[in-house]
Design a protein around this motif. Structure first.
Motif, short mmCIF file in Angstrom:
data_model
loop_
_atom_site.label_atom_id
_atom_site.label_comp_id
_atom_site.label_asym_id
_atom_site.label_seq_id
_atom_site.Cartn_x
_atom_site.Cartn_y
_atom_site.Cartn_z
N VAL A 1 0.49 -1.14 0.40
CA VAL A 1 -0.13 -0.15 0.57
C VAL A 1 0.79 1.15 0.34
N GLN A 2 0.65 2.30 -1.15
CA GLN A 2 1.69 3.51 -1.19
C GLN A 2 0.21 4.15 -0.64
N ILE A 3 1.00 5.86 -0.57
CA ILE A 3 0.36 6.68 -0.03
C ILE A 3 1.23 8.08 -0.94
N VAL A 4 0.83 8.89 -0.76
CA VAL A 4 1.13 9.81 -1.74
C VAL A 4 2.68 10.95 -1.37
N PRO A 5 3.06 11.06 -2.23
CA PRO A 5 4.72 11.71 -2.03
C PRO A 5 3.92 13.52 -1.99
N GLY A 6 4.51 14.27 -0.85
CA GLY A 6 4.36 15.96 -0.65
C GLY A 6 5.05 16.86 -1.55
N ASP A 7 4.82 18.24 -2.04
CA ASP A 7 5.74 18.60 -3.12
C ASP A 7 6.91 19.21 -2.10
N PHE A 8 7.18 19.14 -0.68
CA PHE A 8 7.97 19.87 -0.19
C PHE A 8 9.43 19.82 -0.35
N LEU A 9 9.47 17.90 -0.20
CA LEU A 9 10.74 18.25 -1.14
C LEU A 9 10.66 17.31 -2.52
N ALA A 10 11.62 17.73 -3.30
CA ALA A 10 10.91 17.84 -5.00
C ALA A 10 11.94 16.50 -5.19
N LEU A 11 10.58 15.57 -5.91
CA LEU A 11 11.34 14.21 -6.24
C LEU A 11 11.85 13.76 -7.27
N ASP A 12 11.99 14.97 -8.20
CA ASP A 12 12.98 14.18 -9.38
C ASP A 12 13.73 15.06 -8.78
N GLU A 13 14.46 15.46 -7.98
CA GLU A 13 16.38 15.24 -7.19
C GLU A 13 16.58 14.38 -5.67
N GLY A 14 15.34 13.68 -5.69
CA GLY A 14 15.56 12.99 -4.94
C GLY A 14 15.21 11.01 -5.31
N PHE A 15 15.16 10.39 -3.75
CA PHE A 15 15.16 9.45 -4.10
C PHE A 15 14.29 8.80 -2.50
N ILE A 16 12.79 8.11 -3.45
CA ILE A 16 12.27 7.14 -1.67
C ILE A 16 12.49 6.37 -1.69
N ALA A 17 12.73 6.09 -0.36
CA ALA A 17 13.95 5.19 0.27
C ALA A 17 12.50 4.03 0.85
#
Length: 140
Positions: A91-107
């Motif tokens: 089950v996944q949740i929605v990442p927010g906009d505070f940290l840029a997803l295109d510049e990061g990695f969801i661990a």
């Protein structure tokens, strides 16, 4: 989104007290006058069986944040977190906009409706600049 799964009403105010750990990793030095606040919106939520609603985890007053890790607990007998990506095995949740997803990695991004545990971790990657200010961390 969360869904109430029992016949009893559930007041969401207690959910905020079940937050186990919120770790914000920043670059630079810590300063006493910079205190980040993490909020659940809405703070209070009453649902009847079968109703759904969204909960947003926000941060305000943050400085130089390079990563975030959230670990939340909830009463799995009363509420369920709805999956935003059914193609994935958890089950996944929605990442927010505070940290840029295109510049990061969801661990980590998992809500376990059996154990009542929600885990989310995101880090920015070099050469991304750390985030400051306010924004949404996640939504479920």
């Amino acid at each position: 989104m969360i869904r109430l799964s029992t016949a009893r009403k559930f007041t969401f105010a207690g959910f905020a007290l079940l937050c186990i750990a919120i770790i914000l990793c920043g670059t630079g030095q810590l300063q006493a006058q910079n205190t980040a606040v993490v909020l659940l919106e809405p703070q209070t939520l009453s649902l009847d069986q079968g109703q759904t609603s969204s909960v947003v985890v926000r941060i305000e007053g943050a400085a130089n944040v390079y990563g975030v890790q959230l670990e939340l607990s909830f009463d799995a007998g009363k509420i369920k977190v709805l999956d935003v990506d059914e193609a994935k095995p958890v089950v996944q949740i929605v990442p927010g906009d505070f940290l840029a997803l295109d510049e990061g990695f969801i661990a980590a991004n998992e809500a376990n409706n059996e154990t009542g545990q929600l885990t989310y971790a995101l880090t920015l990657l070099d050469p991304a600049e750390p985030a400051s200010g306010a924004g949404t961390l996640v939504e479920f």
